[in-house]
Design a protein around this motif. Structure first.
Motif, PDB file in Angstrom:
ATOM      1  N   VAL A  15       0.843  -1.203   0.000  1.00  0.00           N
ATOM      2  CA  VAL A  15       0.000   0.000   0.000  1.00  0.00           C
ATOM      3  C   VAL A  15       0.878   1.254   0.000  1.00  0.00           C
ATOM      4  O   VAL A  15       0.614   2.212  -0.735  1.00  0.00           O
ATOM      5  CB  VAL A  15      -0.963  -0.006   1.220  1.00  0.00           C
ATOM      6  CG1 VAL A  15      -1.689   1.322   1.354  1.00  0.00           C
ATOM      7  CG2 VAL A  15      -1.971  -1.143   1.088  1.00  0.00           C
ATOM      8  N   CYS A  18       2.218   1.891  -3.391  1.00  0.00           N
ATOM      9  CA  CYS A  18       1.183   2.420  -4.280  1.00  0.00           C
ATOM     10  C   CYS A  18       0.934   3.896  -4.009  1.00  0.00           C
ATOM     11  O   CYS A  18       0.801   4.696  -4.921  1.00  0.00           O
ATOM     12  CB  CYS A  18      -0.129   1.657  -4.075  1.00  0.00           C
ATOM     13  SG  CYS A  18      -0.101   0.018  -4.771  1.00  0.00           S
ATOM     14  N   ARG A  19       0.874   4.238  -2.727  1.00  0.00           N
ATOM     15  CA  ARG A  19       0.477   5.594  -2.381  1.00  0.00           C
ATOM     16  C   ARG A  19       1.577   6.615  -2.604  1.00  0.00           C
ATOM     17  O   ARG A  19       1.303   7.770  -2.930  1.00  0.00           O
ATOM     18  CB  ARG A  19       0.024   5.654  -0.920  1.00  0.00           C
ATOM     19  CG  ARG A  19      -1.159   4.741  -0.667  1.00  0.00           C
ATOM     20  CD  ARG A  19      -1.639   4.838   0.748  1.00  0.00           C
ATOM     21  NE  ARG A  19      -2.527   5.970   0.887  1.00  0.00           N
ATOM     22  CZ  ARG A  19      -3.396   6.124   1.871  1.00  0.00           C
ATOM     23  NH1 ARG A  19      -3.469   5.234   2.817  1.00  0.00           N
ATOM     24  NH2 ARG A  19      -4.176   7.170   1.909  1.00  0.00           N
ATOM     25  N   PHE A  41      -4.122   2.430  -9.341  1.00  0.00           N
ATOM     26  CA  PHE A  41      -4.652   2.995  -8.111  1.00  0.00           C
ATOM     27  C   PHE A  41      -4.752   4.531  -8.246  1.00  0.00           C
ATOM     28  O   PHE A  41      -5.791   5.147  -7.965  1.00  0.00           O
ATOM     29  CB  PHE A  41      -3.658   2.562  -7.028  1.00  0.00           C
ATOM     30  CG  PHE A  41      -4.011   2.775  -5.608  1.00  0.00           C
ATOM     31  CD1 PHE A  41      -5.036   3.595  -5.198  1.00  0.00           C
ATOM     32  CD2 PHE A  41      -3.265   2.111  -4.624  1.00  0.00           C
ATOM     33  CE1 PHE A  41      -5.310   3.777  -3.860  1.00  0.00           C
ATOM     34  CE2 PHE A  41      -3.533   2.295  -3.282  1.00  0.00           C
ATOM     35  CZ  PHE A  41      -4.546   3.139  -2.901  1.00  0.00           C
ATOM     36  N   LYS A  77      -7.490   9.992   3.057  1.00  0.00           N
ATOM     37  CA  LYS A  77      -8.150   8.738   3.403  1.00  0.00           C
ATOM     38  C   LYS A  77      -9.567   8.744   2.846  1.00  0.00           C
ATOM     39  O   LYS A  77     -10.343   9.663   3.136  1.00  0.00           O
ATOM     40  CB  LYS A  77      -8.174   8.625   4.928  1.00  0.00           C
ATOM     41  CG  LYS A  77      -8.571   7.257   5.417  1.00  0.00           C
ATOM     42  CD  LYS A  77      -8.236   7.130   6.901  1.00  0.00           C
ATOM     43  CE  LYS A  77      -8.744   5.818   7.450  1.00  0.00           C
ATOM     44  NZ  LYS A  77      -8.433   5.652   8.865  1.00  0.00           N
ATOM     45  N   VAL A  78      -9.873   7.731   2.057  1.00  0.00           N
ATOM     46  CA  VAL A  78     -11.244   7.582   1.571  1.00  0.00           C
ATOM     47  C   VAL A  78     -11.945   6.634   2.532  1.00  0.00           C
ATOM     48  O   VAL A  78     -11.530   5.492   2.712  1.00  0.00           O
ATOM     49  CB  VAL A  78     -11.283   7.042   0.129  1.00  0.00           C
ATOM     50  CG1 VAL A  78     -12.714   6.929  -0.344  1.00  0.00           C
ATOM     51  CG2 VAL A  78     -10.488   7.951  -0.793  1.00  0.00           C
ATOM     52  N   THR A  79     -12.987   7.133   3.165  1.00  0.00           N
ATOM     53  CA  THR A  79     -13.540   6.408   4.306  1.00  0.00           C
ATOM     54  C   THR A  79     -14.742   5.530   3.971  1.00  0.00           C
ATOM     55  O   THR A  79     -15.276   4.859   4.842  1.00  0.00           O
ATOM     56  CB  THR A  79     -13.960   7.401   5.408  1.00  0.00           C
ATOM     57  OG1 THR A  79     -14.837   8.365   4.805  1.00  0.00           O
ATOM     58  CG2 THR A  79     -12.758   8.095   6.003  1.00  0.00           C
ATOM     59  N   ASP A  80     -15.186   5.556   2.725  1.00  0.00           N
ATOM     60  CA  ASP A  80     -16.368   4.767   2.378  1.00  0.00           C
ATOM     61  C   ASP A  80     -16.128   4.065   1.049  1.00  0.00           C
ATOM     62  O   ASP A  80     -15.449   4.603   0.177  1.00  0.00           O
ATOM     63  CB  ASP A  80     -17.584   5.705   2.276  1.00  0.00           C
ATOM     64  CG  ASP A  80     -18.898   4.943   2.348  1.00  0.00           C
ATOM     65  OD1 ASP A  80     -19.601   5.070   3.367  1.00  0.00           O
ATOM     66  OD2 ASP A  80     -19.232   4.212   1.375  1.00  0.00           O
ATOM     67  N   GLY A  81     -16.695   2.889   0.896  1.00  0.00           N
ATOM     68  CA  GLY A  81     -16.503   2.118  -0.328  1.00  0.00           C
ATOM     69  C   GLY A  81     -17.362   2.597  -1.484  1.00  0.00           C
ATOM     70  O   GLY A  81     -17.244   2.079  -2.588  1.00  0.00           O
ATOM     71  N   ARG A  82     -18.231   3.570  -1.220  1.00  0.00           N
ATOM     72  CA  ARG A  82     -19.044   4.108  -2.319  1.00  0.00           C
ATOM     73  C   ARG A  82     -18.232   5.218  -2.982  1.00  0.00           C
ATOM     74  O   ARG A  82     -17.976   6.255  -2.376  1.00  0.00           O
ATOM     75  CB  ARG A  82     -20.379   4.628  -1.775  1.00  0.00           C
ATOM     76  CG  ARG A  82     -21.296   3.485  -1.388  1.00  0.00           C
ATOM     77  CD  ARG A  82     -22.485   3.941  -0.610  1.00  0.00           C
ATOM     78  NE  ARG A  82     -22.095   4.351   0.734  1.00  0.00           N
ATOM     79  CZ  ARG A  82     -22.928   4.852   1.633  1.00  0.00           C
ATOM     80  NH1 ARG A  82     -24.182   5.042   1.316  1.00  0.00           N
ATOM     81  NH2 ARG A  82     -22.495   5.183   2.831  1.00  0.00           N
ATOM     82  N   VAL A  83     -17.869   4.967  -4.226  1.00  0.00           N
ATOM     83  CA  VAL A  83     -16.826   5.779  -4.854  1.00  0.00           C
ATOM     84  C   VAL A  83     -17.199   7.260  -4.942  1.00  0.00           C
ATOM     85  O   VAL A  83     -16.333   8.132  -4.848  1.00  0.00           O
ATOM     86  CB  VAL A  83     -16.441   5.176  -6.226  1.00  0.00           C
ATOM     87  CG1 VAL A  83     -17.541   5.356  -7.246  1.00  0.00           C
ATOM     88  CG2 VAL A  83     -15.119   5.729  -6.727  1.00  0.00           C
ATOM     89  N   MET A  86     -15.923   9.729  -2.304  1.00  0.00           N
ATOM     90  CA  MET A  86     -14.524  10.144  -2.296  1.00  0.00           C
ATOM     91  C   MET A  86     -14.427  11.674  -2.406  1.00  0.00           C
ATOM     92  O   MET A  86     -13.546  12.305  -1.807  1.00  0.00           O
ATOM     93  CB  MET A  86     -13.769   9.511  -3.476  1.00  0.00           C
ATOM     94  CG  MET A  86     -12.275   9.765  -3.463  1.00  0.00           C
ATOM     95  SD  MET A  86     -11.465   9.359  -5.044  1.00  0.00           S
ATOM     96  CE  MET A  86     -11.650   7.601  -5.136  1.00  0.00           C
TER      97      MET A  86
END
Ligand SMILES: [Fe+2]
Lengths: 254, 277
Positions: A15, A18-19, A41, A77-83, A86
């Motif tokens: 990770v 990648c970042r 990514f 930080k993206v805190t939710d899986g719903r894109v 973001m």
């Protein structure tokens, strides 16, 4: 967690690579494959944010945009899986890290907020609506508001002018962003400060326009003159036409 | 209709109208849960309408079965409601990780093929299955390098399926992509898979970005060698639903229809009949 330290560490390093693109000590079978992950990514983040903030992407320089993407990618930080959410994390990231000052573009936070709120209102879950009547007396009846909205305050009127032109127009602007209940389009209304007070009272206190005006009149500091009364009436009328207000309650509330 | 092969197509916003207007009629649709959960407004309305017309299979993107941190039970709660609301019988997720320390990446990173990973992931799969009260189908993903591996991908998948008791979503294109990128025999790989546990199949296109590297894009047509591998696979298996995955770079509808027909004719040739229960 049943990972041992080495496995946990391998994921962490992957990770990290990648970042940041900083080399990591990782036992991989394909170095070129590892590079693909960073590319894919970053592309995901870039593409999602270009789609979310088309105006900001347009008005920022290429370097500024790249810096935002790289920094957000590395430390945000993206805190939710719903894109689509973001965009909200990105907006907060830019505000907290004060990029408006770094880039000397004071309108940046407001521009991102404006673009993010459109997404938020467009996608927000449906909110159950109170029963309402479509006809009524716009002065005496209690108004039923459309609950699918956000009311935001902007210092720079990025909703009215090109971002760069807003510096000399700095002030207090109130923008109602709402979703049309039938065609689901997101609409924007620039509200006069007095209209904001009325809007909030309708929403929170559930009073008729007449009650609200009478109460405001009773307060010495804010008497409402006849012109203002007419303006407020036409504000309510317009909001009803545009479905920012849904209609009327079927009874009076005392 | 009984004994009809079930060939589905991913429901994507770019081609939503074709589904709603009846221009394309797959046997079922598949969506990624995260793209539709608690979504209101225009797309929420579209989703409800399309669900009245097609049976639904749900895929996942953000469960991140390979993350070290605790499962996101808040998400699982929403997911469970979603699966129940739309009477979903198959829910699948990737055998990868897409989140680390609760930051999502929207990309599928490879899990180290290791003994402790098998234990960790099997435990998490069981937790998910227990919570959702339904089986999870775990998908073999494309990967572009393996990381700190102690075993082969085949061993890794088999061990997880066995230890967790989960089902498998077999992505035939991913097998092809991985076999190409990591130099193994895709047919042998299929032979090594727990085919009796496969409850669902994915088929897709990919992109060769270097002479020796293929990326799994879902943005191209399925190529002939992948059809051949699919033919081989379906001959060896019990009938399960088949999905054509296409996520972007959408062609004319006729091209998608041709692909659906090609898949159907292979399945029919192999006397491969299935009805979604
Ligand atoms: Fe797949």
């Amino acid at each position: 967690m049943l990972y041992n330290k080495q496995t946990y560490h391998a994921e962490k390093l992957l990770v990290e690579w990648c970042r940041t693109g900083n080399p990591v000590e990782l036992n991989v079978t394909r170095q070129d494959g590892l590079k693909q992950y960073r590319r894919l990514f970053r592309n995901n983040i870039h593409n999602t944010l270009v789609q979310s903030f088309p105006i900001a992407f347009e008005v920022l320089t290429e370097d500024e945009w790249s810096q935002l993407i790289d920094d957000f990618f590395a430390t945000g930080k993206v805190t939710d899986g719903r894109v689509w959410l973001m965009a909200g994390n990105f907006y907060e990231f830019v505000v907290v890290n004060e990029y408006a000052a770094i880039f000397n573009k004071p309108w940046l936070d407001d521009l991102l907020l404006f673009e993010w709120v459109e997404i938020e209102v467009h996608t927000m879950n449906d909110i159950p609506k109170e029963h309402f009547l479509t006809s009524g007396d716009l002065f005496n009846d209690i108004i039923e508001i459309n609950p699918e909205y956000r009311l935001i305050t902007l210092e720079y009127p990025v909703h009215l002018y090109a971002a760069e032109k807003t510096v000399e127009k700095k002030g207090s602007y109130f923008l109602l962003v709402y979703r049309h209940p039938e065609n689901f389009k997101v609409k924007f209304s620039n509200l006069h400060p007095l209209a904001v007070v009325v809007f909030e009272k309708i929403r929170l206190e559930r009073k008729s326009l007449k009650q609200i005006i009478d109460e405001m009149d009773a307060l010495q500091e804010t008497p409402i003159d006849d012109t203002q009364k007419l303006e407020l009436q036409s504000f309510v009328k317009q909001m009803l036409e545009e479905k920012a207000f849904l209609g009327f309650k079927s009874y009076y509330k005392n | 209709m009984k004994n009809k092969a079930q060939i589905g197509l991913g429901f994507r916003r770019e081609i939503a109208d074709a589904f709603l207007d009846g221009d394309i009629k797959p046997d079922f649709i598949e969506v990624a849960a995260e793209n539709w959960i608690e979504l209101g407004g225009y797309w929420g309305d579209v989703f409800r309408r399309v669900n009245e017309q097609f049976p639904l299979i749900v895929h996942g993107l953000s469960l991140s079965i390979g993350s070290p941190e605790e499962l996101d039970f808040e998400f699982l709660k929403k997911l469970k409601t979603f699966l129940k609301t739309y009477h979903v019988k198959i829910y699948s997720e990737h055998l990868s990780f897409a989140k680390f320390e609760n930051a999502h990446f929207f990309d599928l990173l490879p899990i180290p093929f290791r003994e402790d990973s098998v234990k960790h992931i099997s435990m998490r799969i069981r937790q998910v299955q227990d919570y959702l009260e339904m089986p999870l189908a775990i998908e073999n993903v494309s990967y572009y390098t393996s990381v700190e591996a102690e075993m082969t991908e085949q061993q890794f998948i088999n061990n997880i399926v066995e230890e967790s008791g989960c089902n498998m979503l077999l992505d035939v294109n991913n097998v092809f992509v991985n076999a190409f990128n990591h130099h193994y025999d895709p047919y042998q790989f299929i032979d090594d898979m727990p085919l009796d546990k496969v409850s669902y199949i994915h088929m897709a296109g990919h992109k060769r970005i270097a002479p020796d590297l293929i990326i799994d894009t879902h943005g191209e047509a399925i190529i002939e060698p992948v059809y051949q591998l699919f033919d081989y696979t379906t001959k060896k298996m019990n009938p399960v639903p088949i999905l054509l995955e296409r996520d972007f770079n959408f062609p004319e509808l006729n091209e998608l229809k041709t692909e659906l027909t090609a898949l159907r004719s292979i399945v029919n040739k192999n006397q491969y009949h299935h009805v979604i229960q």
